[in-house]
Scaffold this active site. Structure first.
Site, PDB file in Angstrom:
ATOM      1  N   ASP A  17       4.363   0.959  12.048  1.00 29.32           N
ATOM      2  CA  ASP A  17       3.158   0.259  11.578  1.00 29.32           C
ATOM      3  C   ASP A  17       3.051  -1.162  12.136  1.00 29.32           C
ATOM      4  OD1 ASP A  17       2.459   2.486  10.181  1.00 29.32           O
ATOM      5  OD2 ASP A  17       2.937   1.705   8.202  1.00 29.32           O
TER       6      ASP A  17
ATOM      7  N   ARG B 139      -8.517  -0.492   4.514  1.00 28.83           N
ATOM      8  CA  ARG B 139      -7.576   0.452   3.904  1.00 28.83           C
ATOM      9  C   ARG B 139      -6.238  -0.219   3.631  1.00 28.83           C
ATOM     10  NH1 ARG B 139      -6.154   4.478   7.732  1.00 28.83           N
ATOM     11  NH2 ARG B 139      -4.645   4.833   6.100  1.00 28.83           N
TER      12      ARG B 139
ATOM     13  N   CYS C 196      -5.392  12.898  12.409  1.00 27.73           N
ATOM     14  CA  CYS C 196      -6.115  11.667  12.122  1.00 27.73           C
ATOM     15  C   CYS C 196      -6.049  10.765  13.330  1.00 27.73           C
ATOM     16  CB  CYS C 196      -5.553  10.976  10.891  1.00 27.73           C
ATOM     17  SG  CYS C 196      -3.963  10.254  11.179  1.00 27.73           S
TER      18      CYS C 196
ATOM     19  N   LYS D 277       0.836  -1.208   0.000  1.00 31.05           N
ATOM     20  CA  LYS D 277       0.000   0.000   0.000  1.00 31.05           C
ATOM     21  C   LYS D 277       0.869   1.257   0.000  1.00 31.05           C
ATOM     22  CE  LYS D 277      -1.899   1.638   3.982  1.00 31.05           C
ATOM     23  NZ  LYS D 277      -1.541   3.054   4.160  1.00 31.05           N
ATOM     24  N   ASN D 278       1.850   1.283   0.883  1.00 34.47           N
ATOM     25  CA  ASN D 278       2.633   2.512   1.019  1.00 34.47           C
ATOM     26  C   ASN D 278       3.589   2.726  -0.151  1.00 34.47           C
ATOM     27  OD1 ASN D 278       1.274   2.964   3.342  1.00 34.47           O
ATOM     28  ND2 ASN D 278       2.999   2.623   4.727  1.00 34.47           N
TER      29      ASN D 278
ATOM     30  N   ARG E  13      -1.099  15.149  11.853  1.00 30.01           N
ATOM     31  CA  ARG E  13      -0.254  14.754  10.712  1.00 30.01           C
ATOM     32  C   ARG E  13       0.244  16.025  10.053  1.00 30.01           C
ATOM     33  NH1 ARG E  13      -1.191   8.982   9.686  1.00 30.01           N
ATOM     34  NH2 ARG E  13       0.244   9.047   7.964  1.00 30.01           N
TER      35      ARG E  13
END
Ligand code: UD1
Length: 421
Positions: A309, A401, A116, A22-23, A121
């Site tokens: 993460d 997500r 968030c 994803k990143n 952020r």
């Protein structure tokens, strides 16, 4: 509000293959704006954030398709420089469209990303970098940023923190600058290296990604790059999450399609916690202990340190370990929302600011819990796999997500997990 229902206590067994990161794919999708032509991107995960990025591209006029893990973007047809506010609000990392849109079109209107689930952020490093390259940025426009630059100019940019997003935004902005841009104290994450590979495949002269200094020779005008076909790296955080799933259930799982180097700090922490891990080429085998061992201190850090993460998934494992572990979250200030929920499951965790003291309990118990953010949601699923009885994880929109079909994948390893809408 969808939920996952997990019946715990089953040892996971089998093999699983990891999808694209994803990143890595999000900045690569933003980079397709630079190429006034066609990009074919393979190994793409079917995730909510990826779909939002594709919607943004299509709203600014790109032609986009996504089938069988392959995304095709034709950005020759861009007809807008406004990033739709509702989409930007759905995905904080949409700020990554700022740099490439500015480089390609000379202006952008984008909403200011607020805080968030994992804390504020800020984007000061992104904006400082772009300003030093000559961008004019008005940030007093009713929550919007209006950025213009007739011609960006290469510059030596020193980041006072190796921010992943700021490094990516500056790399992307510098592609059509006049002269060379050097980013010092750049982020070294594998996703930055992947972005550099994507850019060089399109004909950009870029080097240094993976080290603390990245150099990009700006192309000036005309603003055109080569068409490209590219395959995204596997997701190291998803791989790490399934590793913990095996570890926490005393399981026996082979994880395929990984780049083991990207997982070095995770492998090391899980070995310390008593998991047996063997790496073979692009796969690894992990068997979990009967009960995990506590670890001394794990500090989240920029790459190659232990990834923030993976903090929440690791905390779930340590909550069941023999002994007391300490985890220090140094990257994001508010990334412990899973802790209260884990405590509903019987975990014994004390928080003091950024420090979590985790006294392992012999068994977690199934409970009714709420997912507050993406990796926190993953940590609750992992805890549920190990717990006695049933765990209901509410509000799993966050999970979608970052994890493709997690219930199907865990079920294929023998877990009892089902989604209820
Ligand atoms: C990216 C990842 C995210 C990961 C994080 C750290 C994506 C889409 N997301 O997020 O999953 O957790 O890297 O590995 O790739 N900061 C500032 N000013 C800035 C930018 C950042 O102070 O201008 C601070 C942040 O508040 C945070 C730290 O720097 O405390 C790290 O943020 P950053 O590396 O930028 O993370 P993201 O790119 O947002």
């Amino acid at each position: 509000m969808s939920k996952l229902v997990v019946n715990g206590g089953i040892r996971l067994k089998g093999e699983i293959s990891i999808d694209g990161s994803k990143n890595a794919i999000l900045p690569i999708l933003a980079a397709t704006l630079l190429n006034a032509g066609t990009c074919v991107i393979k190994n793409c995960p079917q995730l909510k954030d990826v779909n939002i990025a594709l919607k943004i591209l299509s709203m600014v006029g790109c032609k986009v398709s996504f089938e069988n893990g392959i995304i095709i973007v034709d950005s020759s047809t861009i007809n807008s420089t406004e990033i739709p506010v509702d989409l930007a609000a759905e995905m904080r990392s949409s700020i990554i469209f700022l740099g490439p849109m500015l480089a390609r079109c000379g202006k952008v209107l984008i909403s200011f990303p607020g805080g968030c689930e994992i804390g504020p952020r800020p984007i000061d490093l992104h904006l400082k970098g772009l300003r030093s390259m000559g961008a004019k940025i008005l940030d007093a426009y009713g929550g919007f940023l209006y950025c213009t630059a007739e011609q960006l100019k290469g510059y030596d940019i020193h980041l006072n923190y190796p921010s992943v997003g700021a490094t990516e935004n500056i790399m992307l902005a510098s592609v059509f600058a006049e002269g060379e841009t050097c980013i010092y104290n750049a982020a070294k994450e594998p996703e930055i290296v992947d972005l550099q590979h994507f850019l060089t495949a399109m004909g950009v002269e870029a080097s240094g990604a993976g080290t603390g200094v990245i150099t990009i020779k700006g192309k000036g005008v005309p603003k055109r790059l080569r068409d490209v076909e590219y395959s995204v790296i596997p997701d190291r955080i998803v791989a790490g999450t399934y590793m913990v799933a095996s570890g926490i259930t005393g399981g026996d799982v082979t994880i395929k399609n990984i780049i083991p180097d990207h997982l070095a700090s995770v492998i090391s922490a899980l070995r310390e916690a008593g998991c047996k891990i063997k790496v073979y080429g692009k796969q690894l085998h992990i068997s979990g202990p009967k009960r995990a061992e506590a670890v001394d201190i794990v500090r989240t850090l920029p790459y190659p340190g232990f990834p923030t993460d993976m903090q929440a998934p690791l905390v779930a494992l340590l909550a069941t370990a023999r002994g007391t572990s300490i985890v220090i979250e140094t990257v994001f200030e508010n990334r412990y929302k899973h802790v209260d929920e884990l405590m509903k499951m019987g975990a014994n965790i004390t928080l003091e600011g950024r420090i979590a003291v985790i006294k392992g309990v012999e068994k977690l118990k199934g409970a009714f819990v709420y997912a507050r953010d993406l990796r926190g949601a993953a940590s609750l699923v992992l805890a549920g796999l190990a717990a006695e009885g049933q765990t209901v994880i509410n509000d799993i929109k966050h999970l979608d997500r970052g994890y493709e079909k997690i219930e199907e994948k865990l079920s294929s390893l023998g877990a009892s997990v089902r989604r209820e809408v």
